[in-house]
Design an enzyme around this catalytic site. Sequence first.
Site, mmCIF file in Angstrom:
data_model
loop_
_atom_site.group_PDB
_atom_site.id
_atom_site.type_symbol
_atom_site.label_atom_id
_atom_site.label_comp_id
_atom_site.label_asym_id
_atom_site.label_seq_id
_atom_site.Cartn_x
_atom_site.Cartn_y
_atom_site.Cartn_z
ATOM 1 N N LYS A 171 30.856 34.946 43.313
ATOM 2 C CA LYS A 171 30.643 35.159 41.873
ATOM 3 C C LYS A 171 31.854 34.563 41.171
ATOM 4 C CE LYS A 171 31.093 36.990 38.232
ATOM 5 N NZ LYS A 171 31.579 36.092 37.166
ATOM 6 N N GLU A 246 43.779 40.770 44.106
ATOM 7 C CA GLU A 246 44.966 40.029 43.656
ATOM 8 C C GLU A 246 44.898 40.023 42.136
ATOM 9 O OE1 GLU A 246 47.379 39.188 45.425
ATOM 10 O OE2 GLU A 246 46.488 39.182 47.431
ATOM 11 N N CYS A 280 49.135 33.395 38.195
ATOM 12 C CA CYS A 280 49.600 34.782 38.352
ATOM 13 C C CYS A 280 51.004 34.810 38.923
ATOM 14 C CB CYS A 280 48.620 35.605 39.168
ATOM 15 S SG CYS A 280 48.074 34.791 40.637
ATOM 16 N N GLU A 378 51.461 41.113 31.010
ATOM 17 C CA GLU A 378 51.221 39.737 31.434
ATOM 18 C C GLU A 378 50.581 38.953 30.286
ATOM 19 O OE1 GLU A 378 48.219 38.911 34.437
ATOM 20 O OE2 GLU A 378 49.613 37.520 35.388
HETATM 21 P P1 ADP Z 1 40.247 36.978 33.614
HETATM 22 O O1 ADP Z 1 40.785 37.591 32.374
HETATM 23 O O2 ADP Z 1 41.266 36.259 34.433
HETATM 24 O O3 ADP Z 1 38.973 36.213 33.446
HETATM 25 P P2 ADP Z 1 38.687 39.146 34.720
HETATM 26 O O4 ADP Z 1 39.159 40.286 35.549
HETATM 27 O O5 ADP Z 1 38.045 39.450 33.417
HETATM 28 O O6 ADP Z 1 39.961 38.227 34.573
HETATM 29 O O7 ADP Z 1 37.684 38.223 35.535
HETATM 30 C C1 ADP Z 1 37.872 37.860 36.892
HETATM 31 C C2 ADP Z 1 36.510 37.827 37.574
HETATM 32 O O8 ADP Z 1 35.953 39.139 37.579
HETATM 33 C C3 ADP Z 1 35.477 36.953 36.873
HETATM 34 O O9 ADP Z 1 34.679 36.292 37.843
HETATM 35 C C4 ADP Z 1 34.662 37.953 36.091
HETATM 36 O O10 ADP Z 1 33.358 37.506 35.838
HETATM 37 C C5 ADP Z 1 34.640 39.118 37.055
HETATM 38 N N1 ADP Z 1 34.339 40.419 36.427
HETATM 39 C C6 ADP Z 1 34.541 40.795 35.146
HETATM 40 N N2 ADP Z 1 34.147 42.077 34.954
HETATM 41 C C7 ADP Z 1 33.685 42.536 36.145
HETATM 42 C C8 ADP Z 1 33.169 43.782 36.623
HETATM 43 N N3 ADP Z 1 33.022 44.826 35.824
HETATM 44 N N4 ADP Z 1 32.802 43.865 37.918
HETATM 45 C C9 ADP Z 1 32.973 42.816 38.764
HETATM 46 N N5 ADP Z 1 33.452 41.633 38.380
HETATM 47 C C10 ADP Z 1 33.814 41.467 37.089
#
Ligand code: ADP
Length: 476
Positions: A171, A246, A280, A378
């Site tokens: 994903k 991570e 990061c 961050e």
């Molecule tokens: P960033 O701000 O670096 O995009 P996120 O944590 O929002 O960090 O996103 C990192 C990954 O996690 C992306 O692939 C995003 O689609 C996914 N993601 C966001 N929300 C959820 C959730 N509730 N459950 C699982 N995956 C998620």
Amino acid sequence: MDYRNFVGGQWLETTDSTPNVNPSDISDILGYAAKAGVDQLDQAIDAAHQAAPGWAASTPQQRFDVLDFVGSELLARKAELGRLLSREEGKTLPEGIGEVARAGQIFKFFAGEALRLAGDRLASVRPGIEVDVTRFPIGVVGLITPWNFPIAIPAWKIAPALCYGNAVILKPAELVPGCAHALIEILSRSGLPEGVVNLVMGRGSQIGPRLVESAKVKAISFTGSVPTGRGIAAACGQHLKKVQLEMGGKNPMVVLDDADLAIAVEASLNGAFFSTGQRCTASSRLVVTEGIHERFVEALAERMQALKVGNALEDGVQMGPVVDERQLQQNLSYVDIAAKQGGKVQGGERLNRDTEGFYMAPALVSETDNAMRINTEEVFGPVASVIRVKDYEEALAVANDTEFGLSAGICTTSLKHASHFKANAEAGMVMVNLPTAGVDYHVPFGGTKGSSFGSREQGRYAAEFYTSVKTAYTLP
Ligand code: ADP
């Protein structure tokens, strides 16, 4: 270009899609990415679940052949795919090409590891009994990846997952479907049985929870933000699922009076601003002792202001745009907050270029203290702050005074201080006279405290997450 989801060996029809926008030029749409709903995710989970036992039974040679094929193709196509990466994510072309090469090397490394997977055979403490300790695959793994390393991070999760015999659901982050699609397209021609690798693009908040909660998914490896990571860990705990996270960093770069000034400036410039600070492992807190402080800040500001910011695909550009408008606004607001809290800001303004994009000048905020928000949260952009300290002891205390613990650097010519720092910096990775960012692919990557959770990624240590251990006792 339409990026479709890949499930059970088939490219699915797209029902809903989102545009993939070039952050250097928002009039440039790279393509449209499928947005999966829960139904497509469920299909992927079922396909992976069905395919997992077959791949678990594959030979080391089959695994080597698949991983080696992917590694070779990534390396052969690094210029083309690097261009795609830079156009999609906004890092400079050399950085984009370098990242694709890195992804290729990771696949090559794990191709070799597939041949080397070993167990232990021990004598029992009881007479006549044999003890074997073997590693076996965990089954279906869900891999959730961020946008800042759109091909390397999927690679460093998919390659070990396959190497150790697991089936995969990837994903990727919504902002970078092109790289994920390109990688899965190569995997689709690698000789893998149908269903072993699946690509499900879609909104994390919509399909992520289902992936995390499904009983058929045995483990989740996540890279992304702290709040999302914490939520995933909580859900995995509820379902007794293996999890590896991570997350962020607030990585210190300590510069001592006895440092080689040129090395310290170079390492800090690279660590803070390269890849637009969207790493990061970026050096976001520069902790500098007072004897070198003025000279260091002056030299670093001069180098920073000379950085050529522009379209990621243009020759000679040293810093590309920020990934999107939301991230750009967040960066600008942190610069603003730092100024209001008393920091002295150089750079940090929005920039215009020939094409409309998310450009900003790198920012250096001096005269800060470690309690200011710019030093506790961050930013994830080209923004570094400077904290003046008296001596090494204070520098170490400030470096460790953070909830994060990914990477920590020190610039010094003192062996005594370098050795002490390596032993006492609260971080998973320590760098001496080197930038906090920029790591090798064959050794473990990860942090301590709020930066990481679970076992390490990359190198041989990846086996810890992607396998489980069985202890067998035999009385022959
Ligand atoms: P960033 O701000 O670096 O995009 P996120 O944590 O929002 O960090 O996103 C990192 C990954 O996690 C992306 O692939 C995003 O689609 C996914 N993601 C966001 N929300 C959820 C959730 N509730 N459950 C699982 N995956 C998620």
